[in-house]
Scaffold this active site. Structure first.
Site, short mmCIF file in Angstrom:
data_model
loop_
_atom_site.label_atom_id
_atom_site.label_comp_id
_atom_site.label_asym_id
_atom_site.label_seq_id
_atom_site.Cartn_x
_atom_site.Cartn_y
_atom_site.Cartn_z
N SER A 145 0.86 -1.18 0.00
CA SER A 145 0.00 0.00 0.00
C SER A 145 0.89 1.23 0.00
CB SER A 145 -0.90 0.01 1.24
OG SER A 145 -1.58 1.24 1.36
N TYR A 156 -2.28 -0.02 10.48
CA TYR A 156 -2.31 -0.43 9.08
C TYR A 156 -0.97 -0.12 8.41
CZ TYR A 156 -3.94 -0.97 4.27
OH TYR A 156 -4.09 -1.38 2.96
#
Length: 261
Positions: A145, A156
Site C-alpha cells: 500500500s 495499518y
C-alpha cells in the site's frame, strides 16, 4: 521462446483475499489472461460463486475456503493447489484488513491487522517457497500500500511498511534462485475497505492489471494509480506540508468520531 518483453506462459496462481475488491478484480484479470487459479478467502459462498463465474467447467479455477491467520488452513491451501494442479507457480498475498471504525487503540484486537497483513503472507511464503526453489522458478507478489511508504494510520501502516520491507528484503535474498518477488502498492481504490473514504477513486481493476502485468514483466515495486507517485514524492521531500494536509483530514475524522453515539 519467451523473451523479456513478451507475455509468459499461463501459470498456476494462488490468490488470497479473492472474494472481493482487489482480489476479485485480480481473479477476473488473471483468468482472462489464461492463468490457472486457486482462489482463497474466508467467504466460501462468494468464493464458490466467483469460481463458477470464471470457469463453469471447473477445470482451471479451484476455490479453497481459507483463513490466512490459521496455520492448518494455510497448509491446506497450498496442499490443495499442489494436489490439484501439481505445483504453485505464483503466490499472490492479497488478503488484507484494517481497523474498520474508530482508532486502532480503541479496538479490542488491533493486532489482527498485523496477523492478516504481515504474518500470514510471511507464513504462506514459507510454505510455497521450498518447492519454487527446488524448481528454480516461481513468483511471489505481495500487495502492499502507499500507506507502507507514507504513513497515516499506525497499525495499518505498520503492517504495510512491514510487508514492503519483507518483500524487498526477500527479493534480494532470492537473487539468482529463479524465484522473483514483486510488490504492488495501491493507493485508494474502490473496495469494501475504502467504502467510507470520501475521495475520488478508480476501481480495483487498475490494481488487477498491475498485478497481472508484473507476472508478465516482473518488477521490484509498482505504485498504482500512478498519480500516487507524486503524493509519495511530497511526503518524502516536503513532510511538513504532508503533515498539514493529513492533520486536516484527521481533525475531520476526530470530529466525526467524537460525535458518534
Amino acid at each position: 521462446m519467451t523473451t523479456a518483453s513478451s507475455p509468459r506462459a499461463p501459470q498456476v496462481v494462488v490468490l488470497t483475499g479473492a472474494s472481493s475488491g482487489i482480489g476479485r478484480a485480480t481473479a477476473h484479470e488473471l483468468a482472462a489472461r489464461g492463468h490457472t487459479l486457486v482462489l482463497a478467502a474466508r467467504r466460501a459462498a462468494d468464493l464458490d460463486a466467483l469460481a463458477r463465474d470464471l470457469d463453469p467447467g471447473g477445470q482451471r479455477v479451484l476455490a479453497v475456503p481459507t483463513d490466512v491467520t490459521d496455520d492448518a488452513s494455510r497448509r491446506a491451501l497450498i496442499a490443495a493447489a499442489t494436489e490439484r494442479f501439481g505445483r504453485v507457480d505464483v503466490l499472490i498475498n492479497n488478503a488484507g484488513i484494517t481497523v474498520e471504525k474508530g482508532w486502532w487503540w480503541d479496538d479490542p484486537d488491533p493486532l489482527r491487522v498485523l496477523r492478516v497483513n504481515l504474518e500470514a503472507p510471511i507464513e504462506l511464503v514459507r510454505l510455497a517457497l521450498p518447492a519454487m526453489q527446488a524448481r528454480r522458478g516461481g513468483h511471489i507478489v505481495n500487495i502492499g500500500s502507499v500507506a507502507g511508504r507514507a504513513a497515516t494510520n499506525g497499525m495499518y501502516s505498520a503492517s504495510k511498511y512491514g510487508i514492503r520491507g519483507f518483500s524487498l528484503g526477500l527479493r534480494r535474498e532470492l537473487l539468482g534462485s529463479g524465484v522473483t518477488v514483486s510488490l504492488v502498492s495501491p493507493g485508494f481504490v474502490k473496495s469494501e475497505m475504502t467504502a467510507s473514504a470520501r475521495l475520488p477513486m478508480p476501481g480495483p481493476e487498475v490494481v488487477a492489471r498491475a498485478v497481472a502485468d508484473v507476472l508478465e514483466r516482473p518488477r521490484r515495486e509498482v505504485v498504482v494509480p500512478k498519480g500516487y507517485r507524486v503524493a509519495l514524492w511530497f511526503d518524502r521531500r516536503l513532510p511538513g506540508l504532508a503533515d498539514l494536509l493529513v492533520s486536516r483530514v484527521l481533525i475531520r475524522r476526530r470530529y466525526a468520531h467524537d460525535r458518534t453515539p
